[in-house]
Design an enzyme around this catalytic site. Structure first.
Site, PDB file in Angstrom:
ATOM      1  N   ASP A 165       0.775  -1.230  -0.006  1.00  0.00           N
ATOM      2  CA  ASP A 165      -0.050  -0.026  -0.029  1.00  0.00           C
ATOM      3  C   ASP A 165       0.933   1.411  -0.157  1.00  0.00           C
ATOM      4  OD1 ASP A 165      -2.251   1.982   0.583  1.00  0.00           O
ATOM      5  OD2 ASP A 165      -3.213  -0.050   1.101  1.00  0.00           O
ATOM      6  N   HIS A 199      -3.698   6.097   3.382  1.00  0.00           N
ATOM      7  CA  HIS A 199      -4.329   4.755   2.819  1.00  0.00           C
ATOM      8  C   HIS A 199      -3.616   3.489   3.356  1.00  0.00           C
ATOM      9  CE1 HIS A 199      -5.722   2.063  -0.124  1.00  0.00           C
ATOM     10  NE2 HIS A 199      -6.766   2.937  -0.355  1.00  0.00           N
ATOM     11  N   SER A 217     -11.131  -0.887  -0.753  1.00  0.00           N
ATOM     12  CA  SER A 217      -9.983  -0.566   0.013  1.00  0.00           C
ATOM     13  C   SER A 217      -9.957  -1.041   1.420  1.00  0.00           C
ATOM     14  CB  SER A 217      -9.181   0.764  -0.184  1.00  0.00           C
ATOM     15  OG  SER A 217      -8.534   1.155  -1.515  1.00  0.00           O
TER      16      SER A 217
END
Ligand code: NAG
Ligand code: NAG
Ligand code: NAG
Ligand code: NAG
Ligand code: NAG
Ligand code: NAG
Length: 770
Positions: free
Chosen positions: A154, A231, A551
């Site tokens: 990620d 994220h 996600s």
């Protein structure tokens, strides 16, 4: 929305969350509440305000007495509050069935359970049946994933977040081969610990693609594992964050935050970078897979996808199909997002059969702001508004949200109602900015359903409603001389009567690459998920942010896989995947089928959620599994029609296709999809007993409408664990049939305790359509 990918020598893929642009809607279901036990409910009434308070309370007593079948006096004991100013209604202690009955009374708008501010920030884990403290669930049986290592590919990690504390964790597992690589503002000694046991970064591919420093457009980036986007921090903390008490988003969703496997370790592979909202290059991804495999991770979580059209496994432009094949071959389960291109069909990504592909659902939590009109009618909107109540203010309606420009004369001191046809939030964010700039004090935006909320520019009240509610407010606006409205701050509502649904944005099947392979595999919560983030994330408050997308559902499943792996260390990726798919929830605890958002909303089918919403405690002890060995995957590649040089490249060694007697339909998946049904089609499957040594299973068939299905043998008698039995499934078309699309049924093996359910999906071949 993630940016378009570019097609060139190496591919750039992107993150499967909405970054700064979000969607919205309402919400979910969870634990069934025992009948008989009362809890406080709020009853919203549509009636007008009475001037005489005694009369109001008395009418509430009457209503209660009639639902309880009791005297007015004993009804009074159940009444907690009578409301008459803010809105019309009352609060009372009711059982679930009384609440249901009351909801059907004339004049009752809505009955909701009062469960505000419960201690469950990461509510999703309670929703999935993995609550803590101790109960007899997978979380405890698996020692919370102790000893398992989750690799997260990620945007890196914000290591200072409290969610990555290693308090109470034992030493780094001895089989760990990975490392922490130093870099800009990342010191392995300070920033790695017994929770973050590895942290690497891969930048060469993206640099080559981008052709200039990553920060040259002004975005912050760190040449190190440090997360400039948020994220990666968010997904890692969902999968394996430690317990952190007293977390909320400015008071909303307050509770204890934790990951799915709070004692699992994290290995961070930074492959996505802060360019164009989070982009990752295929070569960097492949390198990360390569190193993660050698480092010794057990599970890999990738909230990453590319764009449509998709490429086949041999044309693997994002590196995920190939990298994950190698990982699978080493016993590593790879979990990937289905993408956010729903609700259109054939939008699911990461479709290789060795990947566990995750759709997104809502859960039993809602963020509600009440809208009270001057006539005392109350509507429930959705918002993340944590400021003060906006008292009765005048309401204006300038028409569409899109194209709203600042206008002080029109907006100052007022609440604005507008409509937008877009499911995306951009139109609302821009409209809110115009209203705010003009001294307006709030926005009510009517929009088509979508899922996921975002705060509207720094605590500006920005309440989203559906068209029906928007139209009712508009009707009120048009019928009043001086319409007014009041907006209350957001309340967190956990309510088992709000059923979970597959999220609007969640990508749908069928699989456009290989229609015989069902995708997505499973759904998990991915809407309004509060988890750790980087302080550079504009949506974070005190280090935690609410995000939405596949996600967020992906690391939920990665965390659960870590728990399953801790419980069954010897299980192959196919066994873990099978246990998850065959035990998924298709109904709510209330018995109602799970729905899928879309136009129109409908009962969810396997193209929305694969085996259903993930049921971790069911997956822990599935009874039977559909396993796959390397030869099964090679046969799949051969039956796909790839040539041996391509197959050898994916497999990583010279490979010859030998199996001529089977077809792709025989791939030993825990689902059966026949995309081109002839008048009679037979497929084979093999199940492995992972339950009690002596077990007998019976086949329970729900044939797709218009077909008959037979299973041979239809009773499976096992006398050993790990014993395998092969059976045949024959689907016959009952002619004539007019259905040209996919039709759904199921095959369930049951021993009375375990129910091993496979989706059974067929589409009639064109030559058989009448
Ligand atoms: C970009 O990063 C380099 C080194 O990493 C730094 O020296 C420079 O100031 C940064 N530029 C911007 C615009 O942030
Ligand atoms: C919880 O956090 C809030 C603000 O973040 C703080 O005001 C409050 O005192 C904390 N409560 C506890 C019990 O620690
Ligand atoms: C870790 O490294 C050792 C020595 O190089 C190797 O034998 C072992 O297979 C590695 N572990 C994994 C999971 O690859
Ligand atoms: C502002 O709104 C008023 C009332 O609708 C209108 O007359 C005026 O033209 C608008 N001003 C601008 C700058 O659009
Ligand atoms: C295998 O197929 C690929 C296209 O997928 C083609 O480029 C290649 O030349 C083929 N190789 C052989 C040996 O046929
Ligand atoms: C189990 O059943 C198989 C045939 O169904 C038989 O051949 C085998 O001997 C049995 N094993 C035991 C331990 O009973």
């Amino acid at each position: 929305m993630f940016a378009k990918t570019t097609r060139s020598s190496t591919m750039i893929v992107s993150l499967l969350s909405f970054g700064l642009l979000f969607n919205f809607q309402s919400s979910i279901t969870g634990t069934a509440i025992a009948e008989g036990k009362t809890s406080v409910h709020i009853v919203y009434l549509g009636e007008r305000e009475h001037d005489n308070p005694e009369l109001v309370t008395s009418s509430h007593h009457d209503m209660l007495a009639s639902v309880l079948g009791s005297s007015k006096e004993s009804a009074a004991e159940r009444l907690v509050y009578s409301y008459r100013h803010g809105f019309s209604g009352f609060a009372a202690k009711l059982t679930e069935s009384q609440a249901r009955k009351l909801a059907d009374f004339p004049g009752v708008v809505r009955v909701m359970r009062n469960s505000l501010y419960r201690i469950q920030t990461t509510r999703s884990w309670d929703f999935l049946g993995l609550s803590s403290p101790p109960v007899n669930n997978l979380l405890y049986e698996s020692k919370m994933g102790d000893g398992i290592i989750i690799g997260v590919l990620d945007t890196g990690i914000w290591p200072e977040s409290e969610s990555f504390t290693d308090k109470g964790l034992g030493p780094v597992p001895s089989y760990w081969n990975g490392t922490c690589e130093p870099g800009e503002q990342f010191d392995p000694v300070k920033h790695c610990n017994r929770k973050i046991i590895g942290a690497r970064w891969y930048v060469k591919g993206i640099l080559a693609e981008y052709g200039r420093p990553l920060n040259s457009s002004g975005d912050t980036e760190f040449m190190s594992p440090r997360d400039a986007v948020g994220h990666g921090t968010h997904t890692a903390s969902i999968a394996a964050g430690s317990f952190v008490r007293n977390v909320s988003y400015k008071g909303v969703a307050h509770g204890t935050a934790r990951g799915g496997a709070p004692r699992a370790r994290l290995a961070i592979y930074k492959v996505c970078w802060n360019v164009l909202g989070g982009q990752c290059s295929s070569v960097d991804i492949l390198k990360a897979f390569d190193e993660a495999i050698h480092d010794g991770v057990h599970v890999m979580s990738l909230s990453i996808g590319s764009s449509i059209p998709l490429f086949s496994e041999v044309d693997d432009h994002d590196g995920i199909a190939t990298g994950s094949f190698h990982a699978m071959a080493r016993g590593i389960t790879v979990v990937c997002g289905a993408a956010n291109d729903g609700p259109s069909a054939q939008t699911v990504q990461n479709t290789a059969p060795w990947i566990l592909t995750v759709a997104a659902s809502t859960m039993d939590r809602d963020f509600q702001s009440l809208i009270t009109l001057g006539n005392n009618e109350v509507y429930v909107g959705q918002a993340l508004y944590t400021g003060k109540e906006i008292g009765f203010a005048s309401l204006v309606y300038p028409d569409f949200c899109r194209g709203l420009t600042p206008n002080v004369t029109l907006f100052a001191g007022r609440v604005v109602l507008c409509f937008t046809s877009s499911a995306r939030r951009a139109a609302i964010t821009i409209a809110a900015a115009a209203v705010r700039l003009s001294g307006g004090i709030g926005l009510i935006a009517a929009k088509s359903p979508s899922d996921g909320l975002a705060p509207c520019s720094d605590d500006f009240p920005c309440v989203e409603v559906d068209y029906e509610t928007g139209t009712s407010i508009l009707y009120y606006f048009r019928s009043e001389r001086s319409p007014t409205v009041k907006i209350s701050p957001t309340l967190t509502v956990v309510n088992s009567k709000l059923p979970a649904h597959v999220a609007h944005f969640s990508s749908r099947g069928p699989n456009s690459i290989a229609p015989a392979i069902l995708k997505p595999d499973i759904a998990a919560p991915g809407v309004n998920i509060l988890a750790a983030s980087s302080p550079l994330d504009p949506l974070s408050a005190n280090g935690y942010a609410m995000h939405t997308g596949t996600s967020m559902s992906t690391p939920h499943v990665a965390g659960i896989v870590a728990l399953l792996k801790a419980l069954h260390l010897d299980w192959s990726p196919a066994m873990i995947k099978s246990s998850i798919i065959t035990t998924g929830w298709k109904n709510h605890p209330t018995g109602f089928p799970i729905q899928a958002a879309g136009s129109p909303q409908k009962v969810a089918d396997p193209f929305d959620y694969g085996g259903g919403i993930i049921n971790p405690n069911g997956a822990a002890w599935p009874g039977l599994v559909y396993d796959m060995a390397m030869t099964d995957y090679i046969n799949y590649l051969c039956h796909r029609g790839y040539n041996e040089s391509d197959i050898s490249r994916i497999v990583g060694q010279p490979t010859i296709c030998q199996d001529k007697s089977h077809s792709i339909l025989d791939t030993n998946l825990p689902s059966i999809t026949i995309p081109n049904l002839a008048s009679l089609t037979t497929v084979m499957r093999t199940v492995t007993n992972v339950g009690p040594q002596m077990s007998t299973y019976w086949a329970l068939i729900e044939p797709p409408p218009g077909t008959t299905v037979t299973v041979c043998p239809n009773v499976l008698v096992f006398n050993a664990t790990a014993q395998k039995i092969t059976f045949k499934v024959t689907v016959r078309l009952i002619l004539p049939i007019v259905e040209s699309g996919y039709i759904f049924g199921s095959l369930k093996w049951s021993n009375g305790v375990n129910h091993v359910t496979s989706p059974l999906i067929v589409r009639v071949g064109f030559s058989h359509l009448h």
